[in-house]
Design a protein around this motif. Sequence first.
Motif, PDB file in Angstrom:
ATOM      1  N   TYR A 149       0.819  -1.203   0.000  1.00  0.00           N
ATOM      2  CA  TYR A 149       0.000   0.000   0.000  1.00  0.00           C
ATOM      3  C   TYR A 149       0.856   1.257   0.000  1.00  0.00           C
ATOM      4  O   TYR A 149       0.427   2.324  -0.393  1.00  0.00           O
ATOM      5  CB  TYR A 149      -0.895  -0.041   1.250  1.00  0.00           C
ATOM      6  N   ASP A 150       2.107   1.095   0.457  1.00  0.00           N
ATOM      7  CA  ASP A 150       3.072   2.186   0.501  1.00  0.00           C
ATOM      8  C   ASP A 150       4.454   1.551   0.604  1.00  0.00           C
ATOM      9  O   ASP A 150       4.601   0.317   0.500  1.00  0.00           O
ATOM     10  CB  ASP A 150       2.795   3.129   1.677  1.00  0.00           C
ATOM     11  N   LEU A 151       5.484   2.381   0.797  1.00  0.00           N
ATOM     12  CA  LEU A 151       6.845   1.850   0.827  1.00  0.00           C
ATOM     13  C   LEU A 151       7.032   0.862   1.969  1.00  0.00           C
ATOM     14  O   LEU A 151       7.634  -0.205   1.796  1.00  0.00           O
ATOM     15  CB  LEU A 151       7.855   2.999   0.958  1.00  0.00           C
ATOM     16  N   ALA A 152       6.505   1.178   3.152  1.00  0.00           N
ATOM     17  CA  ALA A 152       6.698   0.302   4.303  1.00  0.00           C
ATOM     18  C   ALA A 152       6.037  -1.058   4.091  1.00  0.00           C
ATOM     19  O   ALA A 152       6.641  -2.107   4.354  1.00  0.00           O
ATOM     20  CB  ALA A 152       6.153   0.966   5.568  1.00  0.00           C
ATOM     21  N   SER A 153       4.803  -1.072   3.605  1.00  0.00           N
ATOM     22  CA  SER A 153       4.106  -2.344   3.406  1.00  0.00           C
ATOM     23  C   SER A 153       4.714  -3.124   2.254  1.00  0.00           C
ATOM     24  O   SER A 153       4.791  -4.363   2.293  1.00  0.00           O
ATOM     25  CB  SER A 153       2.618  -2.108   3.165  1.00  0.00           C
ATOM     26  N   SER A 154       5.186  -2.415   1.226  1.00  0.00           N
ATOM     27  CA  SER A 154       5.882  -3.091   0.129  1.00  0.00           C
ATOM     28  C   SER A 154       7.155  -3.750   0.616  1.00  0.00           C
ATOM     29  O   SER A 154       7.447  -4.909   0.286  1.00  0.00           O
ATOM     30  CB  SER A 154       6.196  -2.089  -0.984  1.00  0.00           C
ATOM     31  N   ASN A 155       7.916  -3.031   1.427  1.00  0.00           N
ATOM     32  CA  ASN A 155       9.148  -3.606   1.985  1.00  0.00           C
ATOM     33  C   ASN A 155       8.844  -4.796   2.881  1.00  0.00           C
ATOM     34  O   ASN A 155       9.594  -5.785   2.891  1.00  0.00           O
ATOM     35  CB  ASN A 155       9.923  -2.550   2.760  1.00  0.00           C
ATOM     36  N   ALA A 156       7.763  -4.714   3.647  1.00  0.00           N
ATOM     37  CA  ALA A 156       7.413  -5.823   4.535  1.00  0.00           C
ATOM     38  C   ALA A 156       7.117  -7.090   3.734  1.00  0.00           C
ATOM     39  O   ALA A 156       7.565  -8.191   4.091  1.00  0.00           O
ATOM     40  CB  ALA A 156       6.212  -5.441   5.395  1.00  0.00           C
ATOM     41  N   ILE A 157       6.364  -6.934   2.634  1.00  0.00           N
ATOM     42  CA  ILE A 157       6.080  -8.090   1.781  1.00  0.00           C
ATOM     43  C   ILE A 157       7.366  -8.611   1.145  1.00  0.00           C
ATOM     44  O   ILE A 157       7.640  -9.821   1.144  1.00  0.00           O
ATOM     45  CB  ILE A 157       5.048  -7.722   0.701  1.00  0.00           C
ATOM     46  N   ASN A 158       8.174  -7.705   0.592  1.00  0.00           N
ATOM     47  CA  ASN A 158       9.412  -8.126  -0.065  1.00  0.00           C
ATOM     48  C   ASN A 158      10.379  -8.783   0.914  1.00  0.00           C
ATOM     49  O   ASN A 158      11.062  -9.753   0.570  1.00  0.00           O
ATOM     50  CB  ASN A 158      10.075  -6.934  -0.754  1.00  0.00           C
ATOM     51  N   ASP A 159      10.459  -8.251   2.130  1.00  0.00           N
ATOM     52  CA  ASP A 159      11.331  -8.858   3.140  1.00  0.00           C
ATOM     53  C   ASP A 159      10.891 -10.288   3.434  1.00  0.00           C
ATOM     54  O   ASP A 159      11.721 -11.211   3.489  1.00  0.00           O
ATOM     55  CB  ASP A 159      11.317  -8.038   4.433  1.00  0.00           C
ATOM     56  N   ALA A 160       9.591 -10.463   3.642  1.00  0.00           N
ATOM     57  CA  ALA A 160       9.081 -11.783   4.010  1.00  0.00           C
ATOM     58  C   ALA A 160       9.222 -12.782   2.860  1.00  0.00           C
ATOM     59  O   ALA A 160       9.665 -13.916   3.057  1.00  0.00           O
ATOM     60  CB  ALA A 160       7.621 -11.675   4.445  1.00  0.00           C
ATOM     61  N   VAL A 161       8.866 -12.339   1.655  1.00  0.00           N
ATOM     62  CA  VAL A 161       8.998 -13.234   0.497  1.00  0.00           C
ATOM     63  C   VAL A 161      10.469 -13.520   0.219  1.00  0.00           C
ATOM     64  O   VAL A 161      10.855 -14.636  -0.149  1.00  0.00           O
ATOM     65  CB  VAL A 161       8.302 -12.629  -0.738  1.00  0.00           C
ATOM     66  N   GLY A 162      11.326 -12.497   0.428  1.00  0.00           N
ATOM     67  CA  GLY A 162      12.754 -12.656   0.189  1.00  0.00           C
ATOM     68  C   GLY A 162      13.439 -13.622   1.142  1.00  0.00           C
ATOM     69  O   GLY A 162      14.526 -14.126   0.835  1.00  0.00           O
ATOM     70  N   GLU A 163      12.833 -13.884   2.295  1.00  0.00           N
ATOM     71  CA  GLU A 163      13.377 -14.889   3.207  1.00  0.00           C
ATOM     72  C   GLU A 163      13.125 -16.305   2.699  1.00  0.00           C
ATOM     73  O   GLU A 163      13.790 -17.254   3.130  1.00  0.00           O
ATOM     74  CB  GLU A 163      12.737 -14.728   4.593  1.00  0.00           C
ATOM     75  N   ILE A 164      12.177 -16.426   1.770  1.00  0.00           N
ATOM     76  CA  ILE A 164      11.745 -17.741   1.298  1.00  0.00           C
ATOM     77  C   ILE A 164      12.232 -18.018  -0.123  1.00  0.00           C
ATOM     78  O   ILE A 164      12.633 -19.135  -0.450  1.00  0.00           O
ATOM     79  CB  ILE A 164      10.211 -17.831   1.371  1.00  0.00           C
ATOM     80  N   PHE A 165      12.208 -16.974  -0.963  1.00  0.00           N
ATOM     81  CA  PHE A 165      12.638 -17.091  -2.352  1.00  0.00           C
ATOM     82  C   PHE A 165      13.771 -16.107  -2.607  1.00  0.00           C
ATOM     83  O   PHE A 165      13.709 -14.952  -2.158  1.00  0.00           O
ATOM     84  CB  PHE A 165      11.480 -16.779  -3.307  1.00  0.00           C
ATOM     85  N   ALA A 166      14.788 -16.525  -3.343  1.00  0.00           N
ATOM     86  CA  ALA A 166      15.862 -15.620  -3.752  1.00  0.00           C
ATOM     87  C   ALA A 166      15.325 -14.629  -4.779  1.00  0.00           C
ATOM     88  O   ALA A 166      14.312 -14.889  -5.458  1.00  0.00           O
ATOM     89  CB  ALA A 166      17.021 -16.422  -4.343  1.00  0.00           C
ATOM     90  N   GLU A 167      16.002 -13.486  -4.907  1.00  0.00           N
ATOM     91  CA  GLU A 167      15.525 -12.447  -5.833  1.00  0.00           C
ATOM     92  C   GLU A 167      15.358 -12.984  -7.252  1.00  0.00           C
ATOM     93  O   GLU A 167      14.402 -12.626  -7.957  1.00  0.00           O
ATOM     94  CB  GLU A 167      16.477 -11.253  -5.820  1.00  0.00           C
ATOM     95  N   GLU A 168      16.263 -13.854  -7.691  1.00  0.00           N
ATOM     96  CA  GLU A 168      16.161 -14.375  -9.055  1.00  0.00           C
ATOM     97  C   GLU A 168      15.007 -15.368  -9.213  1.00  0.00           C
ATOM     98  O   GLU A 168      14.693 -15.779 -10.342  1.00  0.00           O
ATOM     99  CB  GLU A 168      17.468 -15.035  -9.489  1.00  0.00           C
ATOM    100  N   GLN A 169      14.350 -15.746  -8.117  1.00  0.00           N
ATOM    101  CA  GLN A 169      13.167 -16.601  -8.192  1.00  0.00           C
ATOM    102  C   GLN A 169      11.873 -15.791  -8.221  1.00  0.00           C
ATOM    103  O   GLN A 169      10.809 -16.358  -8.471  1.00  0.00           O
ATOM    104  CB  GLN A 169      13.100 -17.548  -6.977  1.00  0.00           C
ATOM    105  N   ILE A 170      11.965 -14.481  -7.973  1.00  0.00           N
ATOM    106  CA  ILE A 170      10.772 -13.655  -7.798  1.00  0.00           C
ATOM    107  C   ILE A 170      10.493 -12.864  -9.076  1.00  0.00           C
ATOM    108  O   ILE A 170      11.346 -12.125  -9.568  1.00  0.00           O
ATOM    109  CB  ILE A 170      10.947 -12.699  -6.602  1.00  0.00           C
ATOM    110  N   TYR A 171       9.279 -13.002  -9.600  1.00  0.00           N
ATOM    111  CA  TYR A 171       8.846 -12.331 -10.821  1.00  0.00           C
ATOM    112  C   TYR A 171       7.699 -11.385 -10.459  1.00  0.00           C
ATOM    113  O   TYR A 171       6.553 -11.814 -10.304  1.00  0.00           O
ATOM    114  CB  TYR A 171       8.395 -13.352 -11.867  1.00  0.00           C
TER     115      TYR A 171
END
Length: 485
Positions: A149-171
Motif C-alpha cells: 500500500y506504501d513503501l513500508a508495506s511493500s518492503n514488509a512483503i518483499n522482506d518476508a517473500v525474500g526470506e523464502i525465495f531468492a531475488e532471481e526466483q521472484i517475478y
Amino acid sequence: MQNDSSFTFVLFGGTGDLAMRKILPALYEAHKGGMLDESGKIVAVARVAHDKAEYLQWIEEHVRGHVPKSDFDETVWQGFLSRIEYVQLDLSKQGDFVLLRDQLLALPSGIRVFYLATGPSLFVPICRALADVGLNEGARIVLEKPLGYDLASSNAINDAVGEIFAEEQIYRIDHYLGKESVQNLLALRFGNVLFEPLWRREWVESIQITIAEELGVEGRGDFYNQTGALRDMVQNHLLQLLSIVAMEPPHAIESDSVRDEKLRVLRSLKPVQRGDISKVAVRGQYHAGVIRGTHVPAYAAEKGVPPDSSTETFVALKVEIENWRWAGVPFFLRTGKRLADRVAEIVVNFRQVPHPALGNMPAGQNRLVIRLQPNESIRLYCQAKQPGEGWDLAQVHLDLAFDQFFKENRMEAYQRLLLDVINGRLALFVRRDEQEAAWRWVEPILDEWATQNKGPKPYAAGTWGPAAASAMLAQHGTCWLEEEN
C-alpha cells in the motif's frame, strides 16, 4: 517457439477474475501456438469446492468467452483442458498444502511456477506455507500488483517473500512491460542510430505518457477505494514506461542490464517537495456523465464506494529527471478512469525549428507518437510542402501500424510474460530496488493528499479529466495531444 522444458504452473486464485480474463486465456494461446512443452501441467488452486470435472466446466462457462473466436479450434481447446488439474485449498489449513505438495510430486518433474493471482495480503502466508512443505526450493514465484500500500508495506512483503525465495526466483509482474509496442520502443531506440542523437534535452521539448480508460471501477469499488489511481497506475505502469523511455542504452537486452538502467532513471527523478505538490500533481474524481451515448454514474455512487470518498480516479503529474540527458525536460504523466477514450500512448514532442526559413510554420511540431493500445503503432509527424505554388507547409506523418506490416499473430502481454516466467527470463519483470525507488518517489504525494482538507477535483465522465490538468501543461506552453488536434 517450442518450450523444451517441462513445467508445472500452479495458479493460486484459480477461480478469480484475473485467472478468467487474462491468465488462462494467455496460457491457452501459448498452448495453441505450440509454445508449451507437451508434458507441462496447469494446476488451479482455490477455496471453491470443485472437483476436476466441475472446474473444467467452470472454465467452459467463464474462460472460453475470453478466448478469441476468430481462429478457435475445438480440438486444440480440449487439448488445453487436458493439461489442467484442480486443487481445493484453504490457506488456513497447513494440511491442504501437504496435499498440494503430494499432488505436485505426482506430476512430471520440471520447472515449477507459483502464480499468486490473489490479494497482496495473502502473498506472505502462501509463500510461508509453500516453504513449510518444501515447495519453495528451485521454484519461481509470480507476484501480481499491487505489492503493498506504501513503501513500508511493500518492503514488509518483499522482506518476508525474500526470506523464502531468492531475488532471481521472484517475478513481479507489470503487464504493460509485456506489450509488443513496449518491446518495439526498445527496438526503436536501441536498434536504430536514427533516433539516438535526438533522444535528449537538446532536441526534446517535452514527453507525455497517457494511460486512459473508459471503464469505471467495474464492481471493484471496495478494492479501488483503498487504492486510487496513484497507487494503482502511477507507481507501477506509468513509472515503468517512463523509465524505459528515458533509460540509457543497456549493455544487452538481458535482465540485469535493462533493470539497472531503469533503476538509474527512477533514482534520478526529481523529489517532489511538499510545498510544490499542488503545482506538479493534479488529482480528480469522476462525476456522472455520458460515455459513447450511455449515462454512467459518479464514482461516489459506485457499489462499494462511500459517498464521501476522497479517492482519486485521475492523476496528472509533471515529472523531471535530474541527469545530463533529460535535465529541464518535463515529462507529463496522466491516467484516469471514465475518460473520453481508451488509449495508452507515449508522445515525444521535439523542439521547434530554430529559425522559420520557409516562412510561417503551421500548427504542430515534429513528434513521435507511440500507441500502446488499442491499436499498437508508431507514428512520426513532420512538416512537408503542400502541392502547388509557394511554400505552404502541412503536417504529415509516417506510419507503422504493426498489424498491417507484420502478418504474424502477436502475443498478448500476459502470454509473453507467462512464457518468460516458464523460460526463466527476468528482463521484463520489476526488480525489488526498482519498486522501492518508485514507492519512495510517490510517497510524498500520497502523504500530502492524505492530509489535505480539499478532495480531488471533479470531472465529468466522458471527458479528459479536470481542467487543472490542462492548465498545468499550459504553464509550460504546451497541451495534451488531443487538445491540439
